[in-house]
Design a protein around this motif. Structure first.
Motif, mmCIF file in Angstrom:
data_model
loop_
_atom_site.group_PDB
_atom_site.id
_atom_site.type_symbol
_atom_site.label_atom_id
_atom_site.label_comp_id
_atom_site.label_asym_id
_atom_site.label_seq_id
_atom_site.Cartn_x
_atom_site.Cartn_y
_atom_site.Cartn_z
ATOM 1 N N ILE A 154 43.713 14.255 52.841
ATOM 2 C CA ILE A 154 43.606 15.703 52.973
ATOM 3 C C ILE A 154 42.135 16.082 52.908
ATOM 4 O O ILE A 154 41.433 15.744 51.946
ATOM 5 C CB ILE A 154 44.398 16.418 51.864
ATOM 6 N N TYR A 155 41.673 16.759 53.946
ATOM 7 C CA TYR A 155 40.312 17.277 54.008
ATOM 8 C C TYR A 155 40.395 18.798 53.962
ATOM 9 O O TYR A 155 41.365 19.387 54.439
ATOM 10 C CB TYR A 155 39.630 16.868 55.319
ATOM 11 N N ALA A 156 39.378 19.432 53.425
ATOM 12 C CA ALA A 156 39.365 20.893 53.378
ATOM 13 C C ALA A 156 37.949 21.407 53.589
ATOM 14 O O ALA A 156 36.983 20.810 53.111
ATOM 15 C CB ALA A 156 39.894 21.389 52.041
ATOM 16 N N SER A 157 37.859 22.497 54.315
ATOM 17 C CA SER A 157 36.609 23.232 54.479
ATOM 18 C C SER A 157 36.904 24.684 54.168
ATOM 19 O O SER A 157 37.912 25.222 54.627
ATOM 20 C CB SER A 157 36.084 23.122 55.910
ATOM 21 N N ILE A 158 36.045 25.291 53.390
ATOM 22 C CA ILE A 158 36.236 26.695 53.035
ATOM 23 C C ILE A 158 34.903 27.420 53.161
ATOM 24 O O ILE A 158 33.842 26.800 53.165
ATOM 25 C CB ILE A 158 36.802 26.861 51.607
ATOM 26 N N THR A 159 34.992 28.721 53.254
ATOM 27 C CA THR A 159 33.794 29.557 53.254
ATOM 28 C C THR A 159 33.585 30.082 51.836
ATOM 29 O O THR A 159 34.519 30.075 51.027
ATOM 30 C CB THR A 159 33.954 30.746 54.215
ATOM 31 N N PRO A 160 32.396 30.544 51.514
ATOM 32 C CA PRO A 160 32.190 31.138 50.184
ATOM 33 C C PRO A 160 33.153 32.300 49.922
ATOM 34 O O PRO A 160 33.613 32.483 48.799
ATOM 35 C CB PRO A 160 30.740 31.621 50.222
ATOM 36 N N GLY A 182 51.647 14.041 38.324
ATOM 37 C CA GLY A 182 51.109 14.391 37.016
ATOM 38 C C GLY A 182 50.005 15.429 36.990
ATOM 39 O O GLY A 182 49.465 15.724 35.933
ATOM 40 N N ARG A 183 49.629 15.999 38.135
ATOM 41 C CA ARG A 183 48.540 16.983 38.137
ATOM 42 C C ARG A 183 48.559 17.805 39.425
ATOM 43 O O ARG A 183 49.296 17.514 40.355
ATOM 44 C CB ARG A 183 47.185 16.300 37.988
ATOM 45 N N PHE A 184 47.723 18.819 39.449
ATOM 46 C CA PHE A 184 47.527 19.641 40.638
ATOM 47 C C PHE A 184 46.052 19.608 41.011
ATOM 48 O O PHE A 184 45.183 19.550 40.139
ATOM 49 C CB PHE A 184 47.948 21.095 40.380
ATOM 50 N N VAL A 185 45.765 19.656 42.307
ATOM 51 C CA VAL A 185 44.393 19.688 42.807
ATOM 52 C C VAL A 185 44.280 20.892 43.731
ATOM 53 O O VAL A 185 45.126 21.090 44.609
ATOM 54 C CB VAL A 185 44.053 18.393 43.587
ATOM 55 N N SER A 186 43.244 21.698 43.550
ATOM 56 C CA SER A 186 43.083 22.876 44.404
ATOM 57 C C SER A 186 42.392 22.511 45.715
ATOM 58 O O SER A 186 41.641 21.530 45.789
ATOM 59 C CB SER A 186 42.281 23.966 43.684
ATOM 60 N N ILE A 187 42.638 23.313 46.718
ATOM 61 C CA ILE A 187 41.968 23.137 48.010
ATOM 62 C C ILE A 187 40.458 23.296 47.832
ATOM 63 O O ILE A 187 39.669 22.601 48.468
ATOM 64 C CB ILE A 187 42.516 24.134 49.054
ATOM 65 N N ALA A 188 40.045 24.184 46.933
ATOM 66 C CA ALA A 188 38.608 24.358 46.669
ATOM 67 C C ALA A 188 37.996 23.068 46.127
ATOM 68 O O ALA A 188 36.879 22.701 46.504
ATOM 69 C CB ALA A 188 38.388 25.512 45.697
ATOM 70 N N ASP A 189 38.732 22.370 45.258
ATOM 71 C CA ASP A 189 38.232 21.094 44.733
ATOM 72 C C ASP A 189 38.123 20.047 45.839
ATOM 73 O O ASP A 189 37.166 19.271 45.882
ATOM 74 C CB ASP A 189 39.141 20.570 43.620
ATOM 75 N N VAL A 190 39.103 20.023 46.729
ATOM 76 C CA VAL A 190 39.062 19.070 47.847
ATOM 77 C C VAL A 190 37.875 19.386 48.753
ATOM 78 O O VAL A 190 37.153 18.484 49.190
ATOM 79 C CB VAL A 190 40.384 19.097 48.650
ATOM 80 N N ALA A 191 37.638 20.660 49.015
ATOM 81 C CA ALA A 191 36.530 21.061 49.888
ATOM 82 C C ALA A 191 35.176 20.692 49.293
ATOM 83 O O ALA A 191 34.218 20.432 50.026
ATOM 84 C CB ALA A 191 36.591 22.561 50.156
ATOM 85 N N ALA A 192 35.094 20.640 47.971
ATOM 86 C CA ALA A 192 33.826 20.336 47.306
ATOM 87 C C ALA A 192 33.512 18.841 47.273
ATOM 88 O O ALA A 192 32.399 18.456 46.915
ATOM 89 C CB ALA A 192 33.851 20.888 45.881
#
Length: 102
Positions: free
Chosen positions: A56-62, A77-87
């Motif tokens: 899973i790749y993510a790109s976000i704007t500010p 066992g956990r959750f990961v946000s799209i913002a974390d993936v984008a970073a």
């Protein structure tokens, strides 16, 4: 405008509704989503793409960072946000690192 160049109002409304309804794009072994695909959804299930492994790749704007922080991917066992993936960026190559889901 001449009448022959005008888009009928009914068609214009249908086109606008279609544009705002879904922004995902399907490929043979991947799918691209836009943040509008998740508006008003409490959860989204994606079936059929990750038979063995997903990247899973993510790109976000500010401007969309707050929204992306609230989009969560359920992992064992956990959750990961799209913002974390984008970073996730490789500092040596400046390329995106994917979140790998097994």
């Amino acid at each position: 405008f001449p009448q022959s160049r005008m888009i009928p109002q009914g068609l214009l409304i249908v086109l606008l509704m279609n544009c705002s309804a879904e922004a995902s794009v399907d490929f043979y072994s991947s799918r691209v989503f836009d943040e509008f695909d998740f508006n008003g959804q409490s959860s989204v299930t994606i079936d059929g793409l990750c038979k063995e492994t997903c990247k899973i790749y993510a790109s976000i704007t500010p401007e969309s960072k707050k929204f992306a922080s609230n989009l969560l991917i359920e992992m064992p066992g956990r959750f990961v946000s799209i913002a974390d993936v984008a970073a996730k960026i490789d500092p040596a190559t400046n390329k995106k690192w994917p979140l790998v889901v097994i």
